[in-house]
Write a protein that holds these residues in place. Structure first.
Motif, PDB file in Angstrom:
ATOM      1  N   ARG A  58       3.450  -2.159  -5.391  1.00 49.06           N
ATOM      2  CA  ARG A  58       1.425  -2.881  -5.058  1.00 49.06           C
ATOM      3  C   ARG A  58       0.753  -3.228  -6.108  1.00 49.06           C
ATOM      4  O   ARG A  58       1.266  -2.812  -7.691  1.00 49.06           O
ATOM      5  CB  ARG A  58       0.936  -1.208  -5.020  1.00 49.06           C
ATOM      6  CG  ARG A  58       1.434  -0.402  -3.841  1.00 49.06           C
ATOM      7  CD  ARG A  58       0.721  -1.560  -2.348  1.00 49.06           C
ATOM      8  NE  ARG A  58       1.791  -0.879  -0.937  1.00 49.06           N
ATOM      9  CZ  ARG A  58       1.285   0.602  -0.668  1.00 49.06           C
ATOM     10  NH1 ARG A  58       0.551   1.250  -0.988  1.00 49.06           N
ATOM     11  NH2 ARG A  58       1.604   0.671   0.621  1.00 49.06           N
ATOM     12  N   ASP A 117      -1.433  -7.358  -2.339  1.00 52.86           N
ATOM     13  CA  ASP A 117      -1.219  -6.173  -1.635  1.00 52.86           C
ATOM     14  C   ASP A 117      -1.150  -6.935  -0.014  1.00 52.86           C
ATOM     15  O   ASP A 117      -1.093  -6.412   1.312  1.00 52.86           O
ATOM     16  CB  ASP A 117      -1.468  -5.568  -1.905  1.00 52.86           C
ATOM     17  CG  ASP A 117      -0.967  -4.474  -2.806  1.00 52.86           C
ATOM     18  OD1 ASP A 117       0.402  -4.906  -3.468  1.00 52.86           O
ATOM     19  OD2 ASP A 117      -1.608  -3.488  -3.714  1.00 52.86           O
ATOM     20  N   GLY A 118      -1.950  -7.847   0.119  1.00 52.68           N
ATOM     21  CA  GLY A 118      -2.669  -8.412   1.072  1.00 52.68           C
ATOM     22  C   GLY A 118      -4.193  -9.977   1.124  1.00 52.68           C
ATOM     23  O   GLY A 118      -4.663 -10.275  -0.719  1.00 52.68           O
ATOM     24  N   GLN A 139       2.719  -9.307   3.717  1.00 55.34           N
ATOM     25  CA  GLN A 139       1.781  -8.834   3.505  1.00 55.34           C
ATOM     26  C   GLN A 139       0.717  -8.353   4.655  1.00 55.34           C
ATOM     27  O   GLN A 139       0.830  -9.984   5.638  1.00 55.34           O
ATOM     28  CB  GLN A 139       0.773  -9.079   2.127  1.00 55.34           C
ATOM     29  CG  GLN A 139       1.734  -8.669   1.144  1.00 55.34           C
ATOM     30  CD  GLN A 139       2.153 -10.241   0.454  1.00 55.34           C
ATOM     31  OE1 GLN A 139       2.814 -10.684   1.381  1.00 55.34           O
ATOM     32  NE2 GLN A 139       2.289  -9.799  -1.106  1.00 55.34           N
ATOM     33  N   VAL A 309      -2.466  -1.876   4.028  1.00 55.84           N
ATOM     34  CA  VAL A 309      -1.950  -1.528   3.000  1.00 55.84           C
ATOM     35  C   VAL A 309      -1.656  -0.118   2.701  1.00 55.84           C
ATOM     36  O   VAL A 309      -0.518  -0.304   2.263  1.00 55.84           O
ATOM     37  CB  VAL A 309      -2.305  -2.470   2.014  1.00 55.84           C
ATOM     38  CG1 VAL A 309      -2.142  -2.100   1.137  1.00 55.84           C
ATOM     39  CG2 VAL A 309      -2.755  -4.131   2.029  1.00 55.84           C
ATOM     40  N   ARG A 315      -0.219   0.440   9.715  1.00 54.04           N
ATOM     41  CA  ARG A 315       0.268  -0.954   9.808  1.00 54.04           C
ATOM     42  C   ARG A 315       1.021  -1.044  10.923  1.00 54.04           C
ATOM     43  O   ARG A 315       0.710  -2.284  11.517  1.00 54.04           O
ATOM     44  CB  ARG A 315       1.444  -1.204   8.499  1.00 54.04           C
ATOM     45  CG  ARG A 315       1.690  -2.409   8.289  1.00 54.04           C
ATOM     46  CD  ARG A 315       1.978  -2.747   7.299  1.00 54.04           C
ATOM     47  NE  ARG A 315       2.740  -1.700   6.200  1.00 54.04           N
ATOM     48  CZ  ARG A 315       2.140  -0.865   5.286  1.00 54.04           C
ATOM     49  NH1 ARG A 315       1.371  -0.939   5.038  1.00 54.04           N
ATOM     50  NH2 ARG A 315       3.279   0.221   5.317  1.00 54.04           N
TER      51      ARG A 315
END
Lengths: 347, 347
Positions: A58, A117-118, A139, A309, A315
DNA sequence: CTTCAGCGTCGAACCGGTTCGACGATCAAG
DNA sequence: CTTGATCGTCGAACCGGTTCGACGCTGAAG
């Protein structure tokens, strides 16, 4: 720079104990916790981001892919960005701003290398080359703007269709029967900016339904072209009693155009724009408008992204396509049209 | 995601050999290099940024600390940012955009955690609380904007003093003897924006030297206040023949103000602004101006920063304070003043 | 025919965190 | 008094790269 090993030594414990004392992920005696915290404080310990990223996979960084087009209004872009960075920070994330011309390759770079992370994508095109890459990435991703294919991502946008209808309905309700809509420049559409025709087509459809004549035209992005265009439009459709503006530059130019023509708003012409309150304030625009809420959209995108995340459950949830309902902010720039006799062309 | 271990196994070599084959830091036989590159290609290998950062203590990321003030013009800010991100990318760096209100703490966070290799600071105040932290940081830093104390950092800015003198000289040379200078709003100064008085004081000094009367005033940042202010100014100093504008909002507002007053530029009033060419284009401003080159400044700051990051020798060089000389771009908005009889106040 | 330099490769250590399994001490229950 | 669970701590492994020292092999020099 102090490492966690230094902190552990200073506190007289092992590295793992120091780690647990700092993270609280296992029970630690009050005495030891105190010593570790004191040592960390004394050594001004800050965890190394790279090491932590390696260990936890992360990074606490979100990617923001945006392009600064000279023909799109900078203030609006800034608001999107601010919405994203501020919300990210609130949630404990930093923002990697990527403005590469080749967005697809840049996106691949930052996702494959696990720098982020995204990802939040802006300036979405109808058929956006970044989307296949985002879908293939490890991600999660979110967009501000509605692409043609929303699968595999979370999408946030203003409901431009509803905005178009709301503008028409509002003026139709006041008794207007002939309107003009000035859109963004045509090359925004060519670049894939679907929101331009989403608003326009919905407005046209609604106008047809309720028997209103709606003249539509692509605008310009700069002065003085956009000012000249406004003059031309008003000359061309002298009997139109209402003006809908989906074009920041046109909205900013209208006050002086109206002044030049001796045109009073709303007595001679009712006006509704589509922009943000912040934009309206910066240019002190005296027109009623549909709030486009760029900061809110950026913020929503980030919140959803961070949920995905941080939670495996989130998710797995189905992807969302969320539209903000257009909110009409009244500034008194609309009124029932005057007698059916047309405006006299000026100039 | 493939790791370098996967690549090594696929190519039938050790991890270190794979690493050397990819980096070229040691001689590797042609045959092995080929196999490693093929394996990397086949597995779509991308190095893990966190792992690399941990091993090399280099992140290939630069921090950019900027604030978006509503009373500073967004387009100018965007240009600075674009100058930084584009140049950084050219040199192989990504950009972490940090807009925290508490810039000092944010700066400490990103430097102590080793998220960035270097930092660019924008919106520099005369006594900027981020500077002590930057000086204490392990990473080099550069600013766009001149602080009171330049020690320990590289500083890049427009030569605002020279800009002020150049504007006065230009109009004095044409024969003008009474000028008006409209600056940024007063709270920009209160926030520490030294460039406002740097330009103003140098202009005043030069005006005094050459016997020119110079009226100076703080501007506003928004319409319609700034437009009203322009009217007031022109009413108050009817005999002034030249206008100097160090205020984007005022420059953008001037065309319609002039139109309202029936004021011709340059016949009735000579005008010089201070903004960027990009800004001039966005608003199609017809005035001669001193180019403020935001993109160039951002780019210079990044180049210097990266030099220091990548070369130990460069890191030992003395710190620089570099001013861009103001370049006067003529748009024909200045001319010798008319006969000594004053403009007739309009409105 | 030996010696030695240099090339190409490998194994191991390291960067600085996190996390898992184990283990000793403490204490309550049987 | 033993048993077993619980608590607190430790050591070791791991994340995925880079880099140092060593070593085997080849070929040229002596």
């Amino acid at each position: 720079m102090a490492t966690i090993g230094d902190v552990a030594r200073e506190a007289g414990v092992s590295r793992s104990t120091a780690s647990y004392a700092l993270s609280g992920k296992r029970p630690i005696s009050e005495e030891v916790r105190r010593r570790v915290l004191a040592a960390a404080e004394a050594l001004a310990y800050t965890p190394n981001a790279g090491a932590r990223a390696l260990a936890t996979s992360r990074t606490k960084v979100l990617g923001l892919l945006a392009r600064f087009y000279t023909d799109e209004f900078a203030p609006a872009m800034m608001q999107y960005i601010q919405g994203v960075t501020d919300t990210a920070r609130d949630l404990g994330y930093d923002t990697l701003l990527v403005t590469d011309e080749d967005g697809a390759r840049a996106l691949r770079r930052i996702t494959d290398s696990r720098m982020v992370d995204g990802v939040v994508l802006m300036n979405i095109a109808q058929d956006d080359p970044r989307l296949p890459i985002l879908r293939a990435a490890a991600q999660p991703g979110a967009t501000v703007g509605l692409p043609g294919d929303c699968s595999g991502i979370d999408v946030f946008d203003l409901d431009f269709e509803e905005a178009g209808r709301a503008m028409v309905d509002h003026l139709h309700g006041l008794g207007h029967r002939e309107l003009i809509l000035i859109s963004q420049p045509e090359h925004v559409v060519e670049r894939g900016g679907a929101y331009v025709w989403r608003l326009r087509d919905a407005a046209l459809e609604r106008a047809r339904q309720c028997g209103v004549t709606l003249h539509t035209v692509y605008g310009e992005s700069r002065q003085p072209a956009v000012g000249r265009l406004l003059h031309t439009l008003l000359d061309t459709y002298p009997s139109a009693t209402g003006l809908l503006i989906n074009n920041e530059a046109a909205a900013a130019a209208l006050p002086s155009v109206a002044h030049e023509r001796g045109l009073r708003v709303p007595e001679d012409l009712s006006v509704i724009g589509r922009y943000s309150a912040e934009f309206a304030a910066a240019f002190s625009l005296p027109y009623s408008f549909v709030e486009s809420a760029p900061d809110r959209l950026g913020s929503m995108a980030v919140r959803q992204l961070v949920r995905r995340v941080e939670s495996a459950a989130a998710r797995r949830e189905p992807f969302v396509v969320r539209f903000i309902s257009p909110e009409l902010v009244s500034r008194g720039s609309t009124t029932p049209p005057r007698e059916p006799h047309p405006r006299t062309p000026a100039r």
